[in-house]
Design an enzyme around this catalytic site. Structure first.
Site, short mmCIF file in Angstrom:
data_model
loop_
_atom_site.label_atom_id
_atom_site.label_comp_id
_atom_site.label_asym_id
_atom_site.label_seq_id
_atom_site.Cartn_x
_atom_site.Cartn_y
_atom_site.Cartn_z
N GLN A 67 0.83 -1.21 0.00
CA GLN A 67 0.00 0.00 0.00
C GLN A 67 0.87 1.26 0.00
O GLN A 67 0.52 2.26 -0.64
CB GLN A 67 -0.90 -0.01 1.25
N LYS A 71 -2.51 -0.67 6.73
CA LYS A 71 -3.51 -1.71 6.44
C LYS A 71 -3.98 -2.29 7.76
O LYS A 71 -3.23 -2.29 8.73
CB LYS A 71 -2.88 -2.81 5.59
N GLY A 120 -12.28 0.02 2.98
CA GLY A 120 -12.61 -1.40 2.89
C GLY A 120 -11.52 -2.22 2.20
O GLY A 120 -10.56 -1.69 1.66
N ASP A 121 -11.69 -3.52 2.24
CA ASP A 121 -10.87 -4.48 1.50
C ASP A 121 -11.73 -5.76 1.50
O ASP A 121 -12.96 -5.66 1.65
CB ASP A 121 -9.51 -4.68 2.20
N ASN A 133 -16.18 -6.71 -5.12
CA ASN A 133 -16.24 -5.35 -5.61
C ASN A 133 -15.28 -5.08 -6.78
O ASN A 133 -15.66 -4.51 -7.80
CB ASN A 133 -15.91 -4.44 -4.42
N SER A 136 -10.25 7.06 -2.91
CA SER A 136 -10.36 7.34 -1.48
C SER A 136 -9.74 8.69 -1.16
O SER A 136 -10.27 9.46 -0.35
CB SER A 136 -9.64 6.26 -0.67
N1 GLU Z 1 -8.15 -1.90 0.07
C1 GLU Z 1 -7.91 -1.07 -1.08
C2 GLU Z 1 -6.51 -1.29 -1.58
O1 GLU Z 1 -5.98 -2.38 -1.48
C3 GLU Z 1 -8.32 0.37 -0.88
C4 GLU Z 1 -7.66 1.11 0.23
C5 GLU Z 1 -8.23 2.50 0.49
O2 GLU Z 1 -9.10 2.97 -0.23
O3 GLU Z 1 -7.75 3.11 1.46
O4 GLU Z 1 -5.87 -0.43 -2.12
#
Ligand code: GLU
Length: 448
Positions: free
Chosen positions: A113, A128, A167-168, A243, A380
């Site tokens: 991330q 995360k 989310g995830d 999603n 986001s």
């Molecule tokens: N879980 C998503 C990712 O793997 C989105 C994370 C977010 O929007 O903060 O990037």
């Protein structure tokens, strides 16, 4: 994967100090294997333990999540939040609820991330979180009580300028709503910017739900364009039916492609006439049922295969959008044999190292997750921007910005790969471009 001899001790150290965290080792090895060319060109990146610092999370929080199920029985789960790097902005990254979650999984996701968020060019650091809670088969009341208990500890570590989850896997709009509700009660603040992926009436952003899948499709479209090609008339296979997968399929269909197959963790469905996306949405988003329902409801032209590999279905474009390490070396060999021309990772690290190596060696257009699936987190950041200005943008405005961001991520990966002598290698381009941005920001902040 080949690692530069100066970087090998760093990897050895990560493996020793994070024993047993297989996915985290894999993610670090994957990035370090791209950095040899960087330190050869700019040796100062190897100074001041900059790379070692990037591999060490700033903070790791592990906590107990007690809750009461519908039978009145007390259940215990474990909660995590790994605040990986805040050099570019507040920690930002999703929350995953899945029985496989452990600290190693959350660390790999937080590490990925950090670079992904850097690639978006937005002011967001990397983090995360999640829990080994299994939402499958749980009632709405149980989900709510779990989310409330989870947030009862996590809230003290969050804030719109500190750490902003989303989310995830296993966490969507419903769960974000329950968590936001609990955060609001505990803090007595309507701090919309503390979570993203919210409902519109809580300050959510239009196009956030669609963003990861749409973004991944835009990225693959850009790759195809470099070869004068497009999605038009292409056969695509998209793994998963959550999603990311649903909105990947939607955009591919809009671009003129045909979806041959999609899946869930039990099996996959094939539809010779092209997957009927409305039916998939009804099964997954409304009924919250299994994908096997599709063949039962649809009948002619479609069939369900329990177990097996979705990558056996021949296609031009493959978009792994389910979970980590779902596409193996064997699957990659099958896809290549069947004539795949492009692979775009919608999930985080869905291809094993062996699979990635084969795609690169075969000169397949290959988009790594940290670049291809960055559209979700980028949107986001657009949600945070709207919350900060108390503004709401139209769907078109938001999607337009997403498309521009994806184009710029594509171009910066392609240009970086070119600059470092590996044209067309988006893995190298993404790792180096993401790393350089984080490293320069950290370096300028002093020894942090
Ligand atoms: N879980 C998503 C990712 O793997 C989105 C994370 C977010 O929007 O903060 O990037």
């Amino acid at each position: 994967m080949n690692i530069d001899e100066k970087l090998q001790p760093i990897l050895d150290d990560v493996i020793r100090r994070n024993a047993g965290e297989r996915e985290f080792h894999q993610a670090v090895e994957e990035v370090l294997s791209s950095l040899g060319r960087v330190i050869a060109k700019r040796p100062y990146y190897a100074d001041n333990a900059l790379i070692e610092r990037i591999c060490e999370p700033e903070r790791q929080i592990i906590f107990r999540v007690p809750w009461v199920d519908d039978k009145g029985q007390v259940q215990i789960n474990r909660g995590f939040r790994v605040q990986f790097n805040s050099a570019l902005g507040p920690y930002k990254g999703g929350i995953r609820f899945h029985p496989s979650v452990n600290v190693g999984i959350i660390k790999f996701l937080g590490f990925e991330q950090t670079f992904k968020n850097a690639l978006t060019g937005m002011p967001i650091g990397g983090g995360k979180g999640g829990s080994d809670f299994n939402p499958r088969g749980r009632s709405d009341g149980e989900i709510m009580r779990f989310c409330q208990s989870f947030m009862s500890e996590l809230f003290r570590h969050l804030g719109e300028y500190t750490d902003v989850p989303a989310g995830d896997i296993g966490v969507g709009g419903r769960e974000i709503g329950y968590m936001f509700g609990q955060y609001k009660r505990l803090t007595n603040r309507y701090e919309a910017g503390v979570l993203t992926g919210k409902a519109l009436f809580h300050g959510g952003s239009r196009a956030r739900k669609e963003a990861t899948g749409y973004g991944a499709t835009y990225f693959v479209q850009s790759m195809l364009q470099t070869k004068g090609d497009s999605f038009d008339g292409k056969k695509a296979v998209v793994s998963g039916s959550g999603n990311v997968a649903i909105y990947t399929m939607e955009k591919i269909i809009e671009f003129g492609g045909k979806i041959m197959a999609c899946s869930d963790s039990n099996g996959y469905i094939v539809d010779e006439n092209g997957i009927d996306l409305d039916l998939v949405k009804e099964i997954k988003e409304v009924r919250r049922a299994r994908i096997s329902e599709y063949a039962r409801l649809k009948g002619t032209g479609s069939h369900y295969i329990e177990g097996g590999s979705i990558w056996d279905v021949p296609c031009d474009v493959a978009m792994p959008s389910a979970t980590q390490n779902e596409l193996t070396g064997k699957d990659a060999a099958t896809l290549i044999k069947n004539g795949v021309i492009a692979v775009g990772e919608g999930a985080n690290m869905p291809s094993t190292p062996d699979a990635v190596r084969q795609f690169l060696e075969a000169n397949i257009l290959f988009a790594p997750g940290k670049a291809a699936n960055a559209g979700g987190v980028a949107t986001s950041a657009l949600e945070m921007q709207q919350n900060a200005s108390r503004d709401f943008w139209s769907f078109e405005e938001t999607e337009g910005r997403l498309a521009k961001i994806m184009r710029s991520i594509h171009d910066s990966c392609a240009e970086t790969a070119e600059e470092y002598g590996a044209p067309g290698n988006y893995v190298l381009g993404a790792n180096i471009a993401g790393f350089v941005r984080v490293a320069e920001s950290m370096d300028a902040l002093g020894v942090i």
